[in-house]
Design an enzyme around this catalytic site. Structure first.
Site, PDB file in Angstrom:
ATOM      1  N   CYS A 198      14.735   7.463   9.720  1.00 26.44           N
ATOM      2  CA  CYS A 198      15.960   7.459  10.142  1.00 26.44           C
ATOM      3  C   CYS A 198      16.534   6.020   9.817  1.00 26.44           C
ATOM      4  O   CYS A 198      16.776   5.289  10.672  1.00 26.44           O
ATOM      5  CB  CYS A 198      15.872   7.422  11.685  1.00 26.44           C
ATOM      6  N   GLY A 232      -1.409  -7.405 -11.745  1.00 25.69           N
ATOM      7  CA  GLY A 232      -1.747  -6.383 -10.784  1.00 25.69           C
ATOM      8  C   GLY A 232      -0.810  -5.201 -11.198  1.00 25.69           C
ATOM      9  O   GLY A 232      -1.537  -4.226 -11.871  1.00 25.69           O
TER      10      GLY A 232
HETATM   11  N1  LLP Z   1      -1.477 -13.556  -8.340  1.00 25.44           N
HETATM   12  C1  LLP Z   1      -0.719 -13.797  -7.369  1.00 25.44           C
HETATM   13  C2  LLP Z   1      -0.974 -15.341  -6.789  1.00 25.44           C
HETATM   14  C3  LLP Z   1       0.526 -13.113  -6.707  1.00 25.44           C
HETATM   15  O1  LLP Z   1       0.976 -13.727  -5.569  1.00 25.44           O
HETATM   16  C4  LLP Z   1       0.812 -12.023  -7.350  1.00 25.44           C
HETATM   17  C5  LLP Z   1       1.729 -10.952  -6.630  1.00 25.44           C
HETATM   18  C6  LLP Z   1      -0.166 -11.365  -8.414  1.00 25.44           C
HETATM   19  C7  LLP Z   1      -1.165 -12.252  -8.915  1.00 25.44           C
HETATM   20  C8  LLP Z   1      -0.194  -9.990  -9.233  1.00 25.44           C
HETATM   21  O2  LLP Z   1       1.358 -10.020  -9.625  1.00 25.44           O
HETATM   22  P1  LLP Z   1       1.601  -8.728 -10.582  1.00 25.44           P
HETATM   23  O3  LLP Z   1       0.804  -8.851 -11.836  1.00 25.44           O
HETATM   24  O4  LLP Z   1       1.385  -7.544  -9.961  1.00 25.44           O
HETATM   25  O5  LLP Z   1       3.189  -9.054 -10.602  1.00 25.44           O
HETATM   26  N2  LLP Z   1       5.794  -5.991  -3.833  1.00 25.44           N
HETATM   27  C9  LLP Z   1       6.443  -6.492  -5.014  1.00 25.44           C
HETATM   28  C10 LLP Z   1       5.323  -7.663  -6.010  1.00 25.44           C
HETATM   29  C11 LLP Z   1       4.870  -8.809  -5.224  1.00 25.44           C
HETATM   30  C12 LLP Z   1       3.944  -9.490  -5.827  1.00 25.44           C
HETATM   31  C13 LLP Z   1       3.466 -10.416  -5.190  1.00 25.44           C
HETATM   32  N3  LLP Z   1       2.371 -11.266  -5.622  1.00 25.44           N
HETATM   33  C14 LLP Z   1       6.906  -5.418  -5.896  1.00 25.44           C
HETATM   34  O6  LLP Z   1       6.693  -4.155  -5.481  1.00 25.44           O
HETATM   35  O7  LLP Z   1       7.470  -5.606  -6.992  1.00 25.44           O
END
Ligand code: LLP
Length: 422
Positions: free
Chosen positions: A346, A275
């Protein structure tokens, strides 16, 4: 690499000057670079060309339909986690056969919709969920495909809120239980277990934890083979880290060189779910300085973007580089100051940066919060009844609004006044 660069001291996205966009569309404003987005996807695909994996971009990172469509056009599949994301994925034109669905809490309705749509498979996170999927598939007279999400119990060395592959996390199934489930798979008449899945965490900057997890999977796959259990897919999840500050994350090539030999050993078709790697540095949040406030202890730069627009600093104490859209030269205005950059909300947790050296800023200056393309808009909210920001996609010298700013009516659209209060 990304396409946000200064030219003659003005920050550009591709060939578009960002201040012109800020004036045209107002702030806070999310701006994405089309070419960076696609380039990151292609970098990963090229690095792994030898095994031709199915790359399923993780929708949660940035779920705007135009972003999804841009990637789907390049051949990307999608990793979803809800019925809402399934809706988006299909609307963006993603073939169902390229959709994988994870989440510890899929509802029966969501499961039914995904089976009917014909997705590639569910990443199953518990025995109870697997039994539910089997029941629903039987009722629909279909066969559901699933991959068992394994919790490999490895330490990804990242923030505790985004660590997912330790046994203390709610995700996945431990090896022993997974083995039992696989041995009893014939009891599930309407489910076919086609693969295994891992996702050990997010913003992981080195390949060591991946290699550790994949090695554990190779051992597991071997024991399954001996028991006569053959699988088709290994989904290694997402989590590839990016540069926010001074991190030196592995490049796609480096990552590939470390894990490719291991992945080959599995003999399975590989799936990945990046992602942040694709979307993170493809987007920025543009905000405007409202006020400068000096207190006996601090200097606050109050801007018009808050934690409702970008929650990562508040939630994870995440670092985002913040730069002015107009670079100032040396001399008086070039002097740096230690400031807190805060939003209008806030809450004391409403900050974008703390104790940050910044050039002298004044009211009306525009700033770019870098690395906001992933988990930026997708985690935004209407808290404090603030209107969610507009999103603009830039390609060369062209720009396209891909989501209009919320209107006041959007805020109350679904609210109803009970009769006795009318
Ligand atoms: N696959 C699964 C099963 C996941 O749970 C996630 C992310 C991804 C793929 C993609 O992960 P990435 O490649 O984006 O690291 N909100 C947090 C990140 C939460 C990720 C949740 N799962 C942040 O802003 O750092």
């Amino acid at each position: 690499m990304h396409e946000f660069r200064y030219k003659n001291n003005r920050l550009f996205c591709e060939n578009t000057e960002l201040e012109a966009l800020a004036r045209k569309f107002g702030t806070p404003l999310y701006v994405y670079s089309y070419h960076t987005l696609v380039d990151h996807f292609l970098k990963l695909r090229n690095a792994f060309r030898a095994i031709d994996p199915l790359i399923c971009y993780s929708v949660k990172a940035n779920s705007n339909l135009a972003v999804l469509r841009a990637l789907v056009r390049q051949g990307s599949g999608l990793d979803i986690v809800s019925g809402g994301e399934l809706f988006r994925a299909l609307k963006a034109g993603c073939p169902a056969k390229k959709i994988v669905y994870a989440s510890v809490g899929k509802t029966s309705r969501e499961i039914e919709e995904a089976i009917r749509a014909g997705i590639l498979f569910f990443n199953v996170e518990s025995l109870a969920e697997l039994e539910n999927i089997d029941r629903i598939a039987r009722r629909l007279n279909k066969k559901a495909r699933v991959a068992i999400r394994i919790n490999p119990d490895v330490e990804p060395k990242t923030h505790k809120y985004i660590t997912t592959g330790k046994l203390t996390n709610k995700f996945g199934i431990d090896f022993t239980s997974a083995r039992q489930i696989l041995l009893l798979r014939n009891a599930l008449t309407h489910t076919r277990i086609t693969g295994l899945h891992i996702h050990i965490g997010s913003q992981i900057t080195e390949s060591v934890p991946y290699a550790a997890a994949i090695k554990k999977m190779i051992g597991f796959i071997e024991t399954l083979k001996k028991a006569g259990i053959r699988l088709e897919y290994l989904n290694i999840g997402g989590g590839l880290g990016i540069v926010y500050d001074r991190e030196t994350p592995q490049t796609a090539k480096k990552f590939a060189s470390q894990v490719l030999p291991l992945l080959r050993k599995t003999g399975l078709k590989i799936i990945m779910e990046p992602g942040r790697f694709i979307a993170g540095n493809s987007g920025i949040l543009v905000t405007r300085v409202l006020y400068i406030k000096n207190t006996p202890r601090k200097k606050f730069v109050i801007v018009d973007a808050g934690m409702n627009d970008l929650i990562r600093p508040a939630l994870y104490e995440a670092f985002h580089n913040i730069v002015p859209l107009r670079q100032v030269g040396q001399g008086m205005r070039g002097k740096s100051r230690l400031v807190d950059i805060v939003g209008p909300i806030c809450e004391s947790g409403d900050f974008l940066a703390k104790e940050r050296m910044m050039p002298e800023l004044k009211e009306g200056d525009y700033l770019a919060v870098m690395g906001a393309g992933a988990y930026g808009f997708s985690m935004s909210s209407n808290y404090n009844s603030r209107l969610r920001a507009a999103e603009v996609l830039v390609s060369g010298n062209k720009n396209f609004v891909i989501r209009a700013r919320d209107s006041r009516n959007d805020l109350v659209r679904n609210e109803r006044m009970p009769g006795f209060l009318r």
